[in-house]
Design a protein around this motif. Structure first.
Motif, short mmCIF file in Angstrom:
data_model
loop_
_atom_site.label_atom_id
_atom_site.label_comp_id
_atom_site.label_asym_id
_atom_site.label_seq_id
_atom_site.Cartn_x
_atom_site.Cartn_y
_atom_site.Cartn_z
N ALA A 362 2.39 4.10 0.74
CA ALA A 362 2.05 5.27 -0.07
C ALA A 362 2.49 6.56 0.61
N SER A 366 5.23 9.29 -0.74
CA SER A 366 4.95 10.72 -0.80
C SER A 366 6.04 11.52 -0.08
N GLN A 393 4.48 10.44 -8.28
CA GLN A 393 3.27 10.75 -7.50
C GLN A 393 2.04 10.07 -8.10
N SER A 394 2.03 9.90 -9.41
CA SER A 394 0.91 9.18 -10.03
C SER A 394 1.02 7.68 -9.74
N GLN A 397 -0.25 6.46 -6.19
CA GLN A 397 -1.70 6.42 -6.04
C GLN A 397 -2.29 5.08 -6.48
N LYS A 398 -1.45 4.24 -7.07
CA LYS A 398 -1.89 2.90 -7.46
C LYS A 398 -1.76 1.89 -6.33
N ASN A 403 -3.37 6.64 0.72
CA ASN A 403 -4.04 7.94 0.63
C ASN A 403 -2.97 9.02 0.70
N ILE A 406 -0.26 14.54 -2.17
CA ILE A 406 0.41 14.87 -3.43
C ILE A 406 0.77 16.35 -3.42
#
Length: 562
Positions: A362, A366, A393-394, A397-398, A403, A406
C-alpha cells in the motif's frame, strides 16, 4: 446579603465555564470513541514493511524497476519484481506465487483466444503508468540509419500479418514521401513475442477493431478459430512457420534483437521506453486526424483523454479501459496505441499475504501514484492523469494491512495535475509540425532513442525540417547514438542500464505514514472527556437536589441548633 449578590453575579460565569468544559469533553469523548472504534482495523495494520514479490508486465518494467530502486534507497522497502510477461504475471498472482501482478490487460478479456479466467483469489485493479506501444525498427539507406520512418495503422497490420514483406513496398513509400526513392529492397523481419504478452494483446486488439479484415485473414493463415465471428485478441502472438517472422521472449528479447547490427530490416512492437534505452528510433504512426505521431508523454496524455474508463465501483473490472475512442480520436496530437498498465492488488489475507506485506504494498502504491509519476516521462512513459490517480488511491486502501498516505492535488507532485483538475500535460501538448501531416512532405528529425539523428538519405543537404521549411543539410543518419555504444549507447538493449546512464529519479521522498491511534491514548481521551462532562454536570445536579431540601432555621445562639 452581599455574599448572595456576589454569588448571583458569578453564577453566569461558572455556567459558561461549565458549558465550555462540557463541549471540550464531548469532543474528547467523540474523538476517543472513534479512535477506540478504529482500534479493531488499526490493529490489523502491518507493523513492519515485509518483503513482497511481484510478477508480470515487461511493458511497465522499466518504470517499476526504477521506482523499486528508489523506495529501497529511501525507505528500505524490499520489493522484488520478475519481468515475466503479463500472462505469467496474471497466472502467478492467481496461483499465489506472487503478492501482486502487473498486466496491460485484465483477466478474461472479451473476444480473446485464451480463457484466462479470473482467479478465486480476491483482487482489485489499479492503474500504474501510462505509455505507448511503439514500433522500434532497424533500417538503413546507403549504410546510414533511417530515423524518421512513418507508417499507417494499415501498413503496420499488413507488416505483422505477412501482407507486406519488403521495405520498398509501394504502401510504405506512400507513408514516406521523403524516403520513397531510396527505400531498400530488403526483407522486412517482423519480431514478435514468443511468450504471453500484454503488448501482443494490445496490438491484436487494435488490429481486431481497426483493421478487422486483415487480422481475420491472418487467423486463417495460422489456423486459429474465429471468436464471435472475427480473429480473436491474443497474448500469444501466432506466426506461420517459414514466414520470416522472429519470435523472442520478453521486451528485452525483441528490442535486443532489433538493436543488433546484423538485424537491419527488423521491426518490433514494444513499449516506447525500450527504444529510448536502446538508442533506436520508432515509427511515427498515422492517427485519425491525418498526422504521424510518436508516443511521447504528451501525445499519450492527449490520447488517453478519449479512453473510456469502467467507473462502476461494484464491478470486478472497475478502472479497466476501453480504447476504442483513442484509436479514432480526431485530435492531431494523439498517438493511437496509447494505454495504461494495471497492478493487480490482493484485497484479502490469503495465499500467504499478510498485514506486513500489505503495509509495504500500500505504501509503494501511494508512492508511485504521486512521486513516482514525476519520473515517468524520462523513463519513456506518460504520468497517470488525476482521475486515475484518485481512483487508484481508493483502490490501495483495499489492501489488507495497509495504511497509505493519500495525497491531494496540491501535494501529489504529479506532472499532469492542475488546480482545476484538468490534465496539465495534455493541455500543454504542442500540435505536430505540418511536415508530419499525411501528404507530400516528411520531417527529417529523428524519433525515440535517435532524436538527435536526422535523416537525409542523399546526404547532400536540404530536406524538410519540423517547421515544414527547407533546412540545413544533415550528416546523415547514424552520426550519433545507435546501439553500438556511440554517444553513451546502452550496455544492454532494452534494459535500464544504471551503470552506463544513471536514471535520475526526480521524486520527493514520501512521508512515512503515521501509525494509527492506539488503545491507551483512546482510553485516555475518553476518560478525560468523561471527567470534563462530570465536572460540568455534577454541580448543577447537586445544586438542584440541595434546593429541594427544606431549609433549617438559622440559630442566633452560639450553641447547638435544635
Amino acid at each position: 446579603m452581599s455574599a448572595i449578590r456576589a454569588s448571583a453575579r458569578t453564577a453566569p460565569v461558572w455556567s459558561k465555564l461549565r458549558i465550555a468544559v462540557a463541549l471540550l469533553g464531548v469532543v474528547l469523548v467523540t474523538v476517543g470513541s472513534l479512535s477506540f472504534a478504529g482500534v479493531g482495523p488499526a490493529s490489523a495494520v502491518g507493523t513492519v514493511h515485509a518483503p513482497i514479490v511481484g510478477s508480470g508486465s515487461t511493458w511497465s518494467a522499466n518504470a517499476l524497476q526504477a521506482w523499486l530502486r528508489n523506495v529501497w534507497a529511501n525507505y528500505q522497502w524490499k520489493i522484488t519484481y520478475s519481468e515475466s510477461g503479463s500472462t505469467q504475471g496474471r497466472n502467478d498472482f492467481a496461483n499465489g506465487t506472487a503478492d501482486f501482478g502487473v498486466s496491460e490487460i485484465p483477466y478474461a478479456i472479451s473476444d480473446s483466444n485464451e480463457g484466462d479466467e479470473p482467479p478465486t483469489r480476491e483482487f482489485a485493479y489499479m492503474p500504474i503508468v501510462a505509455g505507448g506501444t511503439a514500433f522500434m525498427y532497424n533500417l538503413q539507406i546507403a549504410g546510414k540509419k533511417v530515423t524518421n520512418l512513418r507508417l499507417s495503422g494499415e501498413t503496420l497490420a499488413l507488416i505483422f500479418t505477412g501482407g507486406i514483406t519488403v521495405w520498398n513496398d509501394d504502401r510504405i513509400k506512400a507513408d514516406n514521401p521523403g524516403l520513397a526513392g531510396a527505400l531498400p529492397a530488403i526483407p522486412i523481419v517482423p519480431v514478435v513475442r514468443s511468450d504471453g504478452s500484454g503488448t501482443s494483446a494490445q496490438f491484436s486488439l487494435y488490429m481486431r477493431q481497426q483493421h478487422t479484415a486483415i487480422w481475420d485473414a491472418y487467423c486463417g493463415k495460422v489456423g486459429r478459430p474465429l471468436v464471435n465471428g472475427h480473429c480473436g485478441v491474443t497474448s500469444n502472438y501466432p506466426i506461420v512457420a517459414g514466414s520470416g517472422f522472429v519470435a523472442k521472449a520478453q521486451a528485452n528479447g525483441v528490442a535486443g534483437y532489433v538493436a543488433q547490427s546484423h538485424a537491419v530490416g527488423a521491426i518490433t512492437f514494444v513499449e516506447y521506453s525500450y527504444a529510448l534505452n536502446s538508442g533506436f528510433p520508432v515509427a511515427k504512426m498515422l492517427n485519425a486526424a491525418g498526422y504521424y505521431t510518436e508516443p511521447t508523454a504528451q501525445n499519450v496524455a492527449v490520447a488517453l483523454l478519449s479512453a473510456r474508463i469502467n467507473e462502476d465501483t461494484s464491478s470486478q473490472n472497475y478502472l479497466t479501459q476501453d480504447l476504442s475512442n483513442v484509436y479514432g480520436s480526431p485530435d492531431a496530437r494523439v498517438y493511437p496505441l496509447s494505454s495504461y498498465s494495471y497492478i493487480i492488488l490482493p484485497t484479502a489475507l490469503e495465499n500467504g499475504f499478510t498485514e506486513n506485506k500489505g503495509l509495504t504494498l500500500a505504501d509503494f502504491g501511494s508512492y508511485f501514484l504521486c512521486e513516482g509519476q514525476q519520473s515517468a516521462e524520462v523513463l519513456g512513459y506518460s504520468p497517470l492523469p488525476i482521475n486515475l490517480v484518485q481512483a487508484g488511491q481508493s483502490q490501495i486502501q483495499k489492501v489488507p494491512g495497509g495504511n497509505p498516505t493519500i495525497k491531494g492535488i496540491t501535494d501529489c507532485n504529479n506532472p499532469t495535475f492542475s488546480p482545476d483538475g484538468s490534465n496539465k500535460l495534455a493541455n500543454e501538448a504542442p500540435n505536430p509540425p505540418e511536415c508530419d501531416r499525411q501528404g507530400a512532405t516528411q520531417c527529417i528529425t529523428g524519433t525515440g532513442g535517435a532524436k538527435e539523428t536526422s535523416t537525409d538519405p542523399g546526404g547532400t543537404g536540404g530536406g524538410t525540417t519540423d517547421a515544414g521549411t527547407t533546412g540545413p543539410g544533415t550528416t546523415g543518419p547514424g552520426a550519433t547514438g545507435g546501439g553500438d555504444g556511440t554517444n553513451g549507447g546502452p550496455g544492454a538493449p532494452g534494459a535500464v542500464d544504471v551503470d552506463a546512464a544513471p536514471v535520475v529519479i526526480a521524486a520527493t521522498p514520501q512521508s512515512i505514514p503515521v501509525a494509527a491511534v492506539g488503545i491507551l491514548p483512546s482510553l485516555a481521551m475518553v476518560g478525560a472527556g468523561g471527567g470534563m462532562l462530570a465536572f460540568s454536570a455534577v454541580p448543577p445536579i447537586l445544586g438542584k437536589r440541595a434546593r429541594r431540601r427544606p431549609l433549617l432555621p438559622i440559630s442566633t445562639h452560639s450553641g447547638d441548633n435544635r
